[in-house]
Design an enzyme around this catalytic site. Structure first.
Site, short mmCIF file in Angstrom:
data_model
loop_
_atom_site.label_atom_id
_atom_site.label_comp_id
_atom_site.label_asym_id
_atom_site.label_seq_id
_atom_site.Cartn_x
_atom_site.Cartn_y
_atom_site.Cartn_z
N ASP A 1 -14.12 26.77 16.66
CA ASP A 1 -14.94 27.96 16.36
C ASP A 1 -14.45 28.65 15.09
O ASP A 1 -13.31 28.47 14.66
CB ASP A 1 -14.83 28.99 17.52
N HIS B 1 -9.72 26.98 17.40
CA HIS B 1 -10.24 27.83 16.33
C HIS B 1 -9.87 27.29 14.96
O HIS B 1 -8.73 26.91 14.71
CB HIS B 1 -9.74 29.27 16.50
ZN ZN Z 1 -15.45 33.10 17.61
#
Ligand code: ZN
Length: 457
Positions: free
Chosen positions: A256, A415
């Site tokens: 992400d 992430h």
């Molecule tokens: Zn996010």
């Protein structure tokens, strides 16, 4: 007396013979002709002779007829013989007697919604001579019919009638996902349906749903959607829901918040080396500057999903429109770079986030239900790497992941931000572990059985 008559007859005959010997006879067949425009002109012929001598090859024909243009023309025949000229004329009239055509769009018997006015569906008028003459059509309307008439430049008229029938004969259109796979023990949501009617508009709220999906038992279930419009036309559609274990020992690596200046390329290098594909849920702020990275991600076979443009909770969870507008923006950016319309989505904070409650009550309940209607399938995760806070401890990240893996589908949340060097360091080890233990690495797409959190707002 008798003698005088004989002399007169002999004299007349003599004159006649002399006349025939010196003055040629010259005639044309059909002095006036009419032909339809565009058809061939066929020469009816002419005859020039003197006594028994054929003089046709002394005749010159001046033909100015344009068969493609209406009008009156003259054809001149000139016989030149012994320094004398004789002239004959034929008149040729090129006429247009063919009627124009009117082609109606839609049906000649047109059904109109009972409570609505007929809206002209359109028409085209053409003529063999004038070409397209749609702008000359005259329309006369009454409640039950429409009369279209048109004249061509020669005055030929065509009349066409459209009959209007005020009746709704079409049932509503039901839009559902006709097949759905639900992983066993995952929640099944009944939010993905729409119905619209040609006369009554949106009837989604009137849809009746019958059927039961037991997500704790593998099998195929049928859900029936039915809806009636105000004129009692009923439409029915069925959805096939298969409950099963669809992602046996599969790992979906998801990243992400990228693209990032330094980390994405290094993550891509690792994935390339290990020959593993992953899914990247990207955001907007840096995407213009890092187009080349997004392009590389796509070119190397990874999937680009959407994670909002701004990633600003206050902004995107303010109201439903704000959210979908923000998603459209990132969708457009991704399309510009990859040429692909991304159909998968991850909500910032996941669908289970409760932070959105500060900005708008129940917004997640609505957004998760509406995702399909906006053309998206959303994914949460069931394996968290714990790298969200930017932890640099790669050992911890590695253990968080491998200790959460199950023998079914594993959507791993990581992430893609520059400070996450720990995730980068853990990545090859996570992949090696997965491959060693019989897992398949795969990417998410709109057909992947979803993993959804429980919605809290
Ligand atoms: Zn996010």
């Amino acid at each position: 007396m008798k003698r005088k008559i004989y002399v007169l007859i002999i004299l007349t005959l003599t004159f006649f013979l002399i006349y025939k010997m010196y003055i040629p006879s010259f005639s044309i067949n059909k002095k006036n002709i009419e032909i339809e425009v565009g058809t061939n002109y066929e020469e009816p012929g002419f005859k020039a002779k003197k006594l028994f001598k054929d003089l046709n090859n002394h005749v010159t024909v001046f033909n100015s007829v344009d068969i493609n243009k209406t009008g009156e023309y003259k054809i001149k025949y000139l016989l030149e013989y012994k320094n004398k000229t004789y002239e004959r004329i034929r008149k040729v009239k090129v006429v247009d007697t063919e009627k124009p055509e009117i082609i109606l769009k839609g049906e000649k018997n047109t059904y109109v919604c009972p409570n609505k006015n007929y809206k002209e569906e359109g028409f085209v008028a053409t003529d063999n001579y004038d070409g397209i003459i749609t702008d000359r059509v005259i329309i006369k309307r009454s409640r039950n019919k429409i009369i279209y008439s048109v004249k061509d430049s020669s005055g030929n008229e065509k009349i066409v009638t459209r009959k209007l029938i005020y009746k709704d004969v079409l049932g509503p259109n039901i839009d559902i996902q006709e097949e759905e796979k639900v992983n066993i023990y995952s929640p099944y949501y009944e939010g993905n349906y729409k119905a619209s009617d040609n006369c009554d508009g949106d009837l989604s709220k009137n849809i009746k749903i019958d059927g039961n999906v037991n997500t704790s038992k593998e099998g195929t279930y049928t859900v029936k959607y039915s809806v009636k419009d105000k004129s009692n036309n009923e439409s029915i559609k069925y959805k096939k829901v298969t409950v099963g274990n669809f992602h046996k020992k599969t790992i979906y690596l998801t990243f992400d918040d990228g693209p990032s200046m330094y980390l994405t390329s290094k993550v891509l290098d690792v994935l390339k080396e290990k020959n593993v594909k992953a899914t990247f849920f990207v955001i907007g702020p840096k995407i213009d500057a890092l187009r080349h990275i997004v392009k590389r991600t796509n070119d190397e076979g990874h999937v680009i999903g959407l994670h909002s443009y701004s990633h600003n909770y206050e902004k995107i969870y303010k109201n439903d429109d704000a959210f979908w507008n923000d998603i459209d923006l990132i969708k457009q950016k991704v399309f510009e770079i990859t040429g692909k319309q991304s159909k998968i989505l991850r909500f910032p904070g996941g669908s289970s986030n409760s932070i959105s409650r500060h900005y708008n009550k129940k917004i997640m309940s609505r957004l998760t239900k509406d995702a399909y209607n906006h053309g998206f399938v959303y994914f949460d995760w069931n394996v968290s790497s714990g790298d969200a806070g930017g932890t640099k401890n790669s050992e911890k990240i590695y253990h968080n992941v491998i200790s959460s893996l199950t023998n079914e589908g594993n959507i791993v949340l990581m992430h893609d931000i520059d400070i996450n060097t720990g995730s980068l360091k853990a990545l090859p080890k996570i992949i090696d572990y997965g491959l060693r233990n019989g897992y398949t690495f795969s990417v998410l797409n709109e057909n992947t059985p979803v993993i959804h959190h429980t919605v809290h707002n």
